[in-house]
Design a protein around this motif. Structure first.
Motif, PDB file in Angstrom:
ATOM      1  N   LEU A  93      51.389  36.493  -4.928  1.00 37.26           N
ATOM      2  CA  LEU A  93      52.434  37.387  -5.451  1.00 37.26           C
ATOM      3  C   LEU A  93      53.631  37.389  -4.505  1.00 37.26           C
ATOM      4  N   GLU A  94      53.353  37.456  -3.207  1.00 34.79           N
ATOM      5  CA  GLU A  94      54.432  37.523  -2.213  1.00 34.79           C
ATOM      6  C   GLU A  94      55.282  36.259  -2.242  1.00 34.79           C
ATOM      7  N   GLU A  95      54.626  35.124  -2.436  1.00 37.06           N
ATOM      8  CA  GLU A  95      55.347  33.836  -2.434  1.00 37.06           C
ATOM      9  C   GLU A  95      55.980  33.513  -3.781  1.00 37.06           C
ATOM     10  N   GLY A  96      55.708  34.354  -4.791  1.00 31.90           N
ATOM     11  CA  GLY A  96      56.308  34.121  -6.106  1.00 31.90           C
ATOM     12  C   GLY A  96      55.578  33.103  -6.961  1.00 31.90           C
ATOM     13  N   ARG A  97      54.404  32.612  -6.498  1.00 36.52           N
ATOM     14  CA  ARG A  97      53.624  31.671  -7.312  1.00 36.52           C
ATOM     15  C   ARG A  97      52.952  32.380  -8.478  1.00 36.52           C
ATOM     16  N   ALA A  98      52.761  33.678  -8.342  1.00 42.60           N
ATOM     17  CA  ALA A  98      52.208  34.506  -9.420  1.00 42.60           C
ATOM     18  C   ALA A  98      52.959  35.835  -9.401  1.00 42.60           C
ATOM     19  N   ILE A 124      45.897  46.536 -12.131  1.00 43.32           N
ATOM     20  CA  ILE A 124      46.840  45.412 -12.090  1.00 43.32           C
ATOM     21  C   ILE A 124      47.839  45.659 -10.961  1.00 43.32           C
ATOM     22  N   GLU A 125      47.893  44.704 -10.040  1.00 44.01           N
ATOM     23  CA  GLU A 125      48.742  44.825  -8.858  1.00 44.01           C
ATOM     24  C   GLU A 125      49.994  43.973  -9.020  1.00 44.01           C
ATOM     25  N   VAL A 126      51.125  44.504  -8.544  1.00 42.36           N
ATOM     26  CA  VAL A 126      52.399  43.783  -8.600  1.00 42.36           C
ATOM     27  C   VAL A 126      53.146  44.012  -7.278  1.00 42.36           C
ATOM     28  N   ARG A 127      54.208  43.251  -7.082  1.00 44.36           N
ATOM     29  CA  ARG A 127      55.149  43.591  -6.020  1.00 44.36           C
ATOM     30  C   ARG A 127      55.858  44.873  -6.461  1.00 44.36           C
ATOM     31  N   SER A 128      56.013  45.813  -5.538  1.00 48.56           N
ATOM     32  CA  SER A 128      56.539  47.125  -5.942  1.00 48.56           C
ATOM     33  C   SER A 128      58.007  47.089  -6.363  1.00 48.56           C
ATOM     34  N   PHE A 145      53.535  46.328  -2.137  1.00 46.61           N
ATOM     35  CA  PHE A 145      52.684  46.117  -3.313  1.00 46.61           C
ATOM     36  C   PHE A 145      52.387  47.455  -3.987  1.00 46.61           C
ATOM     37  N   ALA A 146      52.135  47.412  -5.282  1.00 44.41           N
ATOM     38  CA  ALA A 146      51.845  48.648  -6.017  1.00 44.41           C
ATOM     39  C   ALA A 146      50.784  48.385  -7.071  1.00 44.41           C
ATOM     40  N   LEU A 147      49.998  49.416  -7.352  1.00 46.61           N
ATOM     41  CA  LEU A 147      49.069  49.385  -8.479  1.00 46.61           C
ATOM     42  C   LEU A 147      49.888  49.833  -9.692  1.00 46.61           C
ATOM     43  N   ALA A 148      50.249  48.881 -10.537  1.00 44.62           N
ATOM     44  CA  ALA A 148      51.190  49.174 -11.626  1.00 44.62           C
ATOM     45  C   ALA A 148      50.500  49.752 -12.846  1.00 44.62           C
ATOM     46  N   LEU A 169      58.180  44.168 -14.415  1.00 45.45           N
ATOM     47  CA  LEU A 169      56.741  43.971 -14.653  1.00 45.45           C
ATOM     48  C   LEU A 169      56.024  45.308 -14.815  1.00 45.45           C
ATOM     49  N   ILE A 170      56.417  46.282 -14.000  1.00 44.05           N
ATOM     50  CA  ILE A 170      55.807  47.612 -14.100  1.00 44.05           C
ATOM     51  C   ILE A 170      56.041  48.178 -15.503  1.00 44.05           C
ATOM     52  N   ASP A 171      57.247  47.995 -16.031  1.00 46.08           N
ATOM     53  CA  ASP A 171      57.561  48.460 -17.392  1.00 46.08           C
ATOM     54  C   ASP A 171      56.743  47.701 -18.439  1.00 46.08           C
ATOM     55  N   ALA A 172      56.591  46.375 -18.229  1.00 44.70           N
ATOM     56  CA  ALA A 172      55.844  45.550 -19.192  1.00 44.70           C
ATOM     57  C   ALA A 172      54.367  45.928 -19.233  1.00 44.70           C
TER      58      ALA A 172
END
Length: 314
Positions: free
Chosen positions: A72-77, A205-209, A95-98, A214-217
């Motif tokens: 996630l940090e590197e943008g590969r996912a 589901i974890e995302v970059r904060s 990072f955040a639990l979205a 993505l959080i909205d999606a």
């Protein structure tokens, strides 16, 4: 009214075990149904590679999520789907639990080719689990049993059982049901007997904060009753310094706006009795859920449980 969101191209980082892939494909299907383009990035984590030692000795269940976070940090996912009980109580900075999705059965399952239940096991029978929580709860129920370590993914654990290495094993019912293997469950433990782990049966589901898009999606996939419940459970664990190296259970049940939260702490050496705590409160916000979890953690400490210093709500 908020504008309709544009479809996104989303890559899901996932472990490659059968259960992890089921979880990622489940989220993939839900997001595709909402118009997003979604692909999977399969990865092997340290937790998958180290099978000869217990997780509590090599860094805890966070070993299952670290490589996914790097992707996630590197943008590969862009997102990672986790079994919530594998997610550390404190996420790294950035990072955040979205999203927390609706929970599957949170209970533990008794699995055995020969015996119908824990009560039916003969004295001295060998039961497999690498969970310290399950170990102390099993010892409280049947002190005569021999508890042996059991690592590996679900299929590996079942194979070891079928080869005769164990008389029975204890697994999460959720994983067996998701993989359509519910027939392997001989009995399901009542939560009063085998209190589940914090977050057991729920997907997070974890995302970059900083990825608000993505959080909205992901927001439509969230199940707030589950999110409130697991927030309280995880608050107990966080306040106790919880990880898989701590024999701690926490399980909540939300009825209307009343959350009943139960927890248990055990001593793997068997020198101290099992400590239990229980309370209920009106919970309609994540902050209220967090506060209930912290109160339960204090009850455990007051009863003799040994944990870290009290955490603050946040």
């Amino acid at each position: 009214m908020s504008p309709v969101q544009s479809p996104l191209s989303i890559v899901i980082a996932t472990r490659e075990s059968r259960l992890a892939l089921w979880q990622a494909e489940h989220v993939q299907a839900l997001l595709r149904a909402r118009g997003h383009s979604v692909e999977l990035l399969g990865m092997t984590t340290k937790g998958d590679q180290i099978l000869d030692r217990s997780l509590s000795k090599v860094g805890g269940k966070g070993l299952f999520v670290k490589e996914l976070e790097v992707a996630l940090e590197e943008g590969r996912a862009h997102i990672a789907v986790h079994s919530l009980k594998d997610v550390p109580m404190e996420l790294p900075e950035g990072f955040a639990l979205a999203c927390v999705m609706e929970r599957e059965d949170p209970r533990d399952a008794f699995v055995s080719p020969r015996y119908a239940s824990l009560e039916a096991l003969p004295q001295g029978a060998v039961v497999g689990t690498s969970s310290l929580r399950r170990q102390v709860l099993l010892q409280a129920l049947r002190p005569d049993l021999k508890i042996e370590p059991l690592r590996g993914n679900l299929d590996t654990r079942l194979r070891k059982l079928d080869e005769g290495q164990y008389d029975a094993i204890v697994l999460a019912a959720a994983g067996l049901k998701r993989l359509k293997m519910g027939e392997r469950i001989r009995a399901t433990f009542a939560p009063t007997a085998m209190l589940p782990a914090a977050g057991q049966g729920a997907l997070g589901i974890e995302v970059r904060s900083d990825r608000q898009d993505l959080i909205d999606a992901l927001a439509p996939l969230a199940h707030m009753p589950t999110w409130l419940t697991v927030t309280a459970e995880r608050a107990v664990s966080r306040a106790m310094g919880g990880s898989c190296s701590m024999p701690l259970a926490a399980h909540g049940t939300l009825t209307g706006t009343t959350l009943q939260l139960d927890a248990a702490w055990g001593d793997t050496e068997g020198k101290r009795p099992l400590v239990r705590a229980s309370a209920s409160a009106t919970v309609t916000t994540l902050a209220q859920a967090d506060a209930l979890g912290l109160a339960i953690a204090q009850q455990l400490r007051d009863g003799g449980a040994v944990g870290a210093t009290p955490a603050t709500a946040g």
